[in-house]
Design an enzyme around this catalytic site. Sequence first.
Site, PDB file in Angstrom:
ATOM      1  N   GLU A 144       0.955  -1.106   0.008  1.00  0.00           N
ATOM      2  CA  GLU A 144      -0.127  -0.005   0.015  1.00  0.00           C
ATOM      3  C   GLU A 144       0.780   1.311   0.030  1.00  0.00           C
ATOM      4  OE1 GLU A 144      -3.788   1.278   2.976  1.00  0.00           O
ATOM      5  OE2 GLU A 144      -1.715   0.965   4.048  1.00  0.00           O
ATOM      6  N   HIS A 190       2.661   4.789   0.890  1.00  0.00           N
ATOM      7  CA  HIS A 190       2.630   5.499   2.152  1.00  0.00           C
ATOM      8  C   HIS A 190       3.275   6.709   1.947  1.00  0.00           C
ATOM      9  CE1 HIS A 190       1.716   1.716   4.284  1.00  0.00           C
ATOM     10  NE2 HIS A 190       1.622   2.487   5.488  1.00  0.00           N
ATOM     11  N   ASP A 237       3.663  -1.535   5.986  1.00  0.00           N
ATOM     12  CA  ASP A 237       2.878  -1.976   6.981  1.00  0.00           C
ATOM     13  C   ASP A 237       3.390  -3.319   7.247  1.00  0.00           C
ATOM     14  OD1 ASP A 237       1.264   0.013   7.059  1.00  0.00           O
ATOM     15  OD2 ASP A 237      -0.320  -0.618   6.164  1.00  0.00           O
ATOM     16  N   HIS A 294      -1.860  -3.257   9.554  1.00  0.00           N
ATOM     17  CA  HIS A 294      -2.735  -2.403   8.504  1.00  0.00           C
ATOM     18  C   HIS A 294      -4.126  -2.572   8.865  1.00  0.00           C
ATOM     19  CE1 HIS A 294      -4.040  -1.538   4.417  1.00  0.00           C
ATOM     20  NE2 HIS A 294      -4.875  -2.444   4.249  1.00  0.00           N
ATOM     21  N   GLU A 301      -6.995  -1.882   7.592  1.00  0.00           N
ATOM     22  CA  GLU A 301      -8.348  -2.461   7.074  1.00  0.00           C
ATOM     23  C   GLU A 301      -8.201  -4.101   7.070  1.00  0.00           C
ATOM     24  OE1 GLU A 301      -6.337   0.064   5.935  1.00  0.00           O
ATOM     25  OE2 GLU A 301      -7.232   1.293   4.274  1.00  0.00           O
ATOM     26  N   HIS A 327      -1.827   7.829   8.851  1.00  0.00           N
ATOM     27  CA  HIS A 327      -1.292   6.762   7.528  1.00  0.00           C
ATOM     28  C   HIS A 327      -0.146   7.870   6.909  1.00  0.00           C
ATOM     29  CE1 HIS A 327      -1.238   3.809   4.268  1.00  0.00           C
ATOM     30  NE2 HIS A 327      -1.175   4.887   3.544  1.00  0.00           N
ATOM     31  N   GLU A 384       3.880   6.599  12.031  1.00  0.00           N
ATOM     32  CA  GLU A 384       4.535   5.794  10.935  1.00  0.00           C
ATOM     33  C   GLU A 384       5.959   6.126  10.531  1.00  0.00           C
ATOM     34  OE1 GLU A 384       1.723   2.488   8.660  1.00  0.00           O
ATOM     35  OE2 GLU A 384       1.352   4.275   8.243  1.00  0.00           O
TER      36      GLU A 384
HETATM   37 ZN    ZN Z   1       0.812   1.907   7.170  1.00  0.00          ZN
HETATM   38 MN    MN Z   2      -1.782   0.167   5.926  1.00  0.00          MN
END
Ligand code: ZN
Ligand code: MN
Length: 270
Positions: free
Chosen positions: A32, A34, A43, A118, A120, A178, A183
């Site tokens: 994904e 970032h 992640d 993650h 989701e 995010h 992070e």
């Molecule tokens: Zn992340």
């Molecule tokens: Mn994520």
Amino acid sequence: MSVLMAEISWVEYERRLREENAIVLVPVGAVEQHGPHMPLGTDAILAGEMSRRAAERVGGIVAPTLSYGYKSQPRTGGGDNFPGSTGLDGDNLSRLLCDVLAELGRTGATKLAVIDGHYENQFFLTEGSEQAIRRLRAQGIDNVQILKMRYPEEVKPETLDYLEQFYPNGYPGLDLEHGGIMETSIMLYLFPHLVNMDKVPSDPPADFPPYDLYPHAAADWVPPSGVLTPATKSSAEIGKLLVDEFVDLVTGALEATFRSSAADSKRLIP
Ligand code: ZN
Ligand code: MN
């Protein structure tokens, strides 16, 4: 000696299960975006590293990371309009996790932990865990327990108070974090060579309506960089604070759940 399952023999793996009743951790991540400053594998990398650090403290074993996750959503990960954001259908993720957990259980592990990196993924991992328990029971194996958590499952109020000063518009909540300060700081502390601070965008924080739309309306909703909160004030110092806190959180959960003597492990190996 490595805590990584992929780096030890089956003989050593079996010994640790039999003699130490070792906890087996399964990290789960995502592929994904970032933002322009961090890698697509963030992640998965972080779930794996938090698991490795926790395993070193509890004498655990870390199974190979499930590197793909459920589809990125606009309000939590920027959505599917970024090249490289590569999501699984939910039922595939559930089945993948179920297969892995049920195989680990069938071959002798009784203390399993799913460590999610993650946002989701969470309910598909719930489903995979429930299905694994059901499958193992159907095989007559009823002594397997599965712990499931996100490594940042909770943040201490005093940590949020401290972080407040770094958010120009106030702390936005973990779901908007995010590619943001938390992070980015964690990556700066653990893997500085994977972060490019020159590329941190200066987009204002995302402002989402209180609902989702399909197909995703990402072009209107998501900042073009894919970063949902400004990350310019990130630092390795903040990262260390968060890593220590989250590794403590995971370690504490493992100890609270699986604290028992290694002596009762012999009957657990089929
Ligand atoms: Zn992340
Ligand atoms: Mn994520």
